[in-house]
Structures are given as C-alpha cells and as structure tokens.
Motif scaffolding. Sequence first.
Motif, PDB file in Angstrom:
ATOM      1  N   ALA A 257       9.081  -4.421  -9.908  1.00  0.00           N
ATOM      2  CA  ALA A 257       7.876  -5.088 -10.423  1.00  0.00           C
ATOM      3  C   ALA A 257       6.681  -4.155 -10.378  1.00  0.00           C
ATOM      4  O   ALA A 257       5.855  -4.136 -11.301  1.00  0.00           O
ATOM      5  N   PHE A 258       6.589  -3.350  -9.311  1.00  0.00           N
ATOM      6  CA  PHE A 258       5.454  -2.431  -9.216  1.00  0.00           C
ATOM      7  C   PHE A 258       5.595  -1.288 -10.218  1.00  0.00           C
ATOM      8  O   PHE A 258       4.595  -0.835 -10.800  1.00  0.00           O
TER       9      PHE A 258
ATOM     10  N   ALA B 173       5.447  10.734  -1.015  1.00  0.00           N
ATOM     11  CA  ALA B 173       6.546  11.214  -1.858  1.00  0.00           C
ATOM     12  C   ALA B 173       7.533  10.123  -2.231  1.00  0.00           C
ATOM     13  O   ALA B 173       7.983  10.044  -3.376  1.00  0.00           O
ATOM     14  N   GLU B 174       7.914   9.277  -1.270  1.00  0.00           N
ATOM     15  CA  GLU B 174       8.946   8.289  -1.539  1.00  0.00           C
ATOM     16  C   GLU B 174       8.858   7.138  -0.549  1.00  0.00           C
ATOM     17  O   GLU B 174       8.217   7.243   0.498  1.00  0.00           O
TER      18      GLU B 174
ATOM     19  N   ASP C 157      -2.910  -5.987  -9.535  1.00  0.00           N
ATOM     20  CA  ASP C 157      -4.192  -5.898  -8.839  1.00  0.00           C
ATOM     21  C   ASP C 157      -4.175  -4.822  -7.760  1.00  0.00           C
ATOM     22  O   ASP C 157      -5.179  -4.125  -7.546  1.00  0.00           O
ATOM     23  N   ALA C 158      -3.036  -4.668  -7.058  1.00  0.00           N
ATOM     24  CA  ALA C 158      -2.937  -3.613  -6.048  1.00  0.00           C
ATOM     25  C   ALA C 158      -3.049  -2.237  -6.697  1.00  0.00           C
ATOM     26  O   ALA C 158      -3.728  -1.340  -6.182  1.00  0.00           O
ATOM     27  N   TRP C 159      -2.408  -2.069  -7.853  1.00  0.00           N
ATOM     28  CA  TRP C 159      -2.470  -0.797  -8.557  1.00  0.00           C
ATOM     29  C   TRP C 159      -3.877  -0.541  -9.090  1.00  0.00           C
ATOM     30  O   TRP C 159      -4.377   0.589  -9.051  1.00  0.00           O
TER      31      TRP C 159
ATOM     32  N   PRO D   7       0.811  -1.224   0.000  1.00  0.00           N
ATOM     33  CA  PRO D   7       0.000   0.000   0.000  1.00  0.00           C
ATOM     34  C   PRO D   7       0.839   1.266   0.000  1.00  0.00           C
ATOM     35  O   PRO D   7       0.401   2.304  -0.513  1.00  0.00           O
ATOM     36  N   PHE D   8       2.047   1.187   0.542  1.00  0.00           N
ATOM     37  CA  PHE D   8       2.933   2.350   0.480  1.00  0.00           C
ATOM     38  C   PHE D   8       3.306   2.634  -0.974  1.00  0.00           C
ATOM     39  O   PHE D   8       3.281   3.791  -1.429  1.00  0.00           O
ATOM     40  N   LEU D   9       3.629   1.578  -1.725  1.00  0.00           N
ATOM     41  CA  LEU D   9       3.970   1.748  -3.139  1.00  0.00           C
ATOM     42  C   LEU D   9       2.796   2.327  -3.923  1.00  0.00           C
ATOM     43  O   LEU D   9       2.974   3.228  -4.748  1.00  0.00           O
ATOM     44  N   THR D  10       1.608   1.797  -3.675  1.00  0.00           N
ATOM     45  CA  THR D  10       0.444   2.275  -4.437  1.00  0.00           C
ATOM     46  C   THR D  10       0.129   3.722  -4.107  1.00  0.00           C
ATOM     47  O   THR D  10      -0.264   4.488  -4.984  1.00  0.00           O
TER      48      THR D  10
END
Length: 340
Positions: free
Chosen positions: A277-278, A215-216, A326-328, A204-207
Amino acid sequence: MPQTVLVTGGAGFIGSHTCVELLRSGHEVVVLDDHSNSSPEALERVAKIAGRPVAGTHIADVRDRRSLDAVFAHHPIDAVIHFAAKKAVGESVQIPLTYYDINVSGTIALVSAMHDHGVHRLVFSSSCSVYGDATTVPLTEESPTAPTNPYATTKWTCERILADLCRHLPDLRVLALRYFNPAGAHPTGLLGEDPRGVPNNIMPFLTQIAVGRRAELGVFGNDYPTPDGTGVRDYIHVVDVAEGHRAALDHIDDEPGMRVFNLGTGRGASVLELVRAFEEASGRPIPHRVIERRPGDVAELVADPAKVAEAWGWSARRDLAAMCRDAWNFQQHNPYGYVH
C-alpha cells in the motif's frame, strides 16, 4: 462546553494531532512535554493548523511533581489527556525498568497531582497490546488481557491502578482508550511522525526508506499463523485517533468510574500488505527482507470498535491508503522531520 485541557506528551505524534482537534473544538490546551521523543516545532505547527496557539507549554518530565504542581497552580485545568510515556515494544524488552519507571510512575504522579488540585477527569492513552497473543479476533473490550512485553504490561498496570482508584475516589472519571497502531499524518503535511533515532514503528521506517534515509525494511518474521505469515495489525489514521480523544472528552461525564474503549478500524493489514500500500501511495519501491521475530510481538491484533460507535457515534473514517498517502506527504515536505 469549552474546557481547559492539560495534554501530557502534547508535542508527540498523537498528542500534537489531538491538540489540533481540541483547539478547533474551542478548548484551551496546555501542554506538558519533556521533548525526549518530540520537537517544540510540532506545537508551532499545531498553531498554524488550528489558527491559534496552545494556552501554555511546560517542558518537564511527567514524573516531576514540582513541575506538575506548578502547571495545575498556573492553569485552571478541567481535564487531562495523558499521552506521556515510552511506547516501543522491542525497546521495552531491552530496558523494562525504564518503561515501568516512566509509564507507571508517571501516571501515578500525574493522578496524584490531579487529585491534590481537584481535577477529576482523565483520558488515558492505553494500547491494544494489553490483549497480548489473542486467540480470537477481532478483540472486544471484554477480551482477555494477557500482555506479552513490558510496554504492554505497563499500560495494563496503569489501567488496573486507575480502575482501583476510581473505586475508592468517587469523583474520579477515567476513560482508557485502547488503540491499534496509529499511522499516517495530518493531511496538511505540517504534522507527522518524527521519531528520534531509528523508528520503532513501521510507517516512519517506510517513509524514511522512500525518502532515502534508510536502505531497507526488516520484516520481523514470516512464519506467523496469518495469510502471508507476517504480523497483522489494525492500522488507524492518527487524525481518527485524535478525533477519538476529542470525543472522549465530550463523553467523560456520561458515567462514573472508569470505562474502556477500543479505537480501531476493525480491519487488519499484514506487514507485507502495508508495504504494498505504501509503495502504491509513494510510487517508490520499498526494499525489505525477513529477519527474526521481534521478542514480545504477536501474530494478530484487530479491534472490534462496535462499543465506541454505539456509545459515542465515533468511527474511524480514513483507510490504509489515506494513512500511506498522508505519511508520505509529511515525509516529502519534511525529509528530516521537524529540523529547520
């Protein structure tokens, strides 16, 4: 045979996906959740995906015996799947007493209520973190347990309590599922991971970075004994985890007592591999920088899922690319989570 299943924490990330699988399999589902880290909206979406709603929803703390007794008195519960717990490694180091109170006391209160109401089947949500800083991977169910943080210790403690209860309560059947870093979302985009506040899990942090909310990414250390120095984990799609819980319900009466199974893919990915991958799945860059190691973290946790494959014929069917995609998809359709 269809059963009436109480799912504690059923509005949460894994709980909501499990409710979908149970409903689709013909079971009746009753949910108990205090919504401290979940939204009632998730259960509305469960009904949309499954084509029918849960049989009952109770907003309550799993430690509250009066509320538990009311649930068991109101519904003919056949089995329980217990997710309700706090689950963040880093947070558990900061507030260990809260973790022991909620995770251990909640499990004791639940099993006590089950016993008093004649319910003897429990699927317990455990964790790969009970293995600690493993010296060899992949990890089998017989690998030594050595928790390195309060969260992991609460799960290990609950397992010990449940195993001992099974020795003294012959009717009790417990399946403890140790799973490895659930990620992803339902492919419909209706259900996903929507944590309150700053996410404790990486996906969820990546999304949220990709959608512009953060921000990062801070990468907790790059000096672990792994190929690129970052922590390696066995990420598993949340729908695979949900299907594993449904399968557990089908097999809970196979043997008496308590049994332990790993749910994982058997394949590890580092933090930087997951970031790449994300980025590929989302088409968005993920700014990241290395920061200090997080207390309680370990270098590598990867499952050996052979035991559950042999016993139930279950295996994870979705790969890392599907988890990221799917998360995205969920985050794009729900940029601020379940907020209307």
